[in-house]
Design an enzyme around this catalytic site. Structure first.
Site, short mmCIF file in Angstrom:
data_model
loop_
_atom_site.label_atom_id
_atom_site.label_comp_id
_atom_site.label_asym_id
_atom_site.label_seq_id
_atom_site.Cartn_x
_atom_site.Cartn_y
_atom_site.Cartn_z
N GLU A 26 1.74 -65.25 -20.06
CA GLU A 26 2.97 -64.67 -20.27
C GLU A 26 2.93 -62.86 -19.84
O GLU A 26 3.65 -62.57 -19.14
CB GLU A 26 3.97 -65.18 -21.05
CG GLU A 26 5.99 -64.71 -20.66
CD GLU A 26 5.95 -63.43 -21.57
OE1 GLU A 26 7.17 -62.66 -21.70
OE2 GLU A 26 4.84 -63.17 -22.27
N GLU A 27 2.33 -62.83 -20.32
CA GLU A 27 1.56 -61.11 -20.54
C GLU A 27 1.48 -60.50 -19.93
O GLU A 27 0.33 -60.34 -19.61
CB GLU A 27 0.88 -61.31 -22.08
CG GLU A 27 1.85 -61.73 -23.72
CD GLU A 27 2.46 -61.02 -24.59
OE1 GLU A 27 3.27 -59.88 -23.19
OE2 GLU A 27 3.72 -61.18 -24.59
N ASP A 64 -0.07 -67.45 -24.81
CA ASP A 64 -1.14 -66.79 -24.68
C ASP A 64 -0.88 -64.84 -25.60
O ASP A 64 0.37 -65.11 -26.16
CB ASP A 64 -1.00 -65.97 -23.08
CG ASP A 64 -0.33 -65.60 -22.01
OD1 ASP A 64 0.89 -66.38 -22.63
OD2 ASP A 64 -0.07 -64.41 -21.85
#
Length: 335
Positions: free
Chosen positions: A138-139, A81
């Protein structure tokens, strides 16, 4: 063909994949194009199994080795992402999506793992299975947890998992290693202070949340300097404060938000409790009310010593001692 020579041949293709992913960045779980591209490429390489939609938009490819006497599965992981940031660069492959760009290098992570997957599919010179794991969100979206909750390791039980992160602070072409703690936990707190608004010329008739908030900020920053062990790394940063709409009116509320980073749960437990205690006690002292939310987002990244030493030995064998950076400095950033 030696590994380095084959990857030299694959390099232009890997760069092309990276540029394509960079042009078409997507956020968190909304990875329609990225996940589809990854899955299509894995199938074209000849992966024995390709599973889409793990944790909503994660992708897993399984590659069988020449033999399976060990019955082991080794996981290789990359994130896919991007971030909600406008790209200002003028590179030919700049983001074509307004307000979204790969500012943290996940386009590179994804492309490198695709290159590794193609190489493993071509050679299969290993015992057991390899699982290439492409993670969403992940963010800030806890994509790893979403994949785990969706049965990732029940379906593909991994003996070990390896991952890497590009790191601008290291010299180009080097590999940094550290066993034990490498990246801190990430946690967020939000505090709403409710007082009593009124005219700024008559503060004695108000309960001023801005004045109370200023006291609270100083007290919170005192937690790490006076309550946490000095040898236990911890960071508290208050990064948002919002209050008021007019220069001559004291508003009813103040909102503040921040982040807490630690390597130990002992420090984290203490900080969470103290933020809650100080918020309520300081507000009560001034006849205000505090609503506190503390969200534990990501655990610290603690590398296994034995596995780290193995990865280091492989990198040293392939690239030489001069390309290895031992005991890289840990970061309070989170994975």
């Amino acid at each position: 063909m030696p590994i380095k020579n084959r990857f030299a041949e694959l390099y232009p293709k890997i760069v092309k994949w990276r540029h394509d992913v960079h042009r078409n960045p997507e956020l968190q779980y909304e990875l329609t194009k990225t996940a589809a591209k990854v899955a299509d490429l894995l199938r074209s390489f000849g992966c024995d199994e390709v599973v889409e939609g793990v944790g909503k938009s994660g992708v897993v490819g399984v590659i069988h080795g020449q033999v399976d006497t060990s019955r082991r599965v080794i996981g290789l992981r990359a994130d896919m992402d991007a971030l909600p940031i406008d790209e200002k660069s003028d590179v030919l492959y700049k983001s074509e999506v307004p307000g979204v760009m790969h500012a943290c290098g996940h386009d590179g992570h994804t492309s490198m793992l695709l290159g590794a997957a193609q190489y493993l599919c071509e050679t299969r010179n290993f015992d057991g299975k390899a699982a290439v794991i492409f993670q969403p969100a992940e963010e800030g979206g806890a994509g790893a947890k979403a994949m785990i909750d969706d049965g990732l390791f029940e379906k593909h039980p991994c003996s070990e998992i390896y991952a890497l992160h590009n790191w601008p602070g290291l010299p180009e072409g080097t590999f940094g290693f550290k066993s034990s703690g490498l990246m801190a936990s990430s946690n967020q707190f939000d505090i709403t202070i409710t007082g009593k608004g009124g005219h700024a010329a008559m503060p004695q008739l108000c309960v001023d949340p801005i004045f109370i908030g200023s006291q609270l900020c100083q007290a919170i920053y005192g937690i790490t300097s006076r309550m946490v062990k000095p040898i236990d790394p911890a960071v508290i940063s208050i990064s948002q404060i919002k209050a008021g709409d007019s220069p001559n009116i004291i508003g009813n509320t103040l909102f503040l938000s921040g982040t807490v980073r630690t390597f130990s749960y002992e420090a984290l437990d203490l900080i969470e409790k103290k933020i809650e205690d100080l918020s309520r006690q300081i507000c009560a002292a001034y006849d205000a009310k505090a609503d506190v939310s503390f969200l534990r987002q990501y655990p610290p990244t603690i590398n296994d010593k034995k596995i780290t030493e193995y990865a280091l030995a492989v990198a040293e064998k392939l690239f030489g001692e001069k390309k290895i950076v031992m005991d890289v400095e840990p970061t309070m950033g989170a994975e």
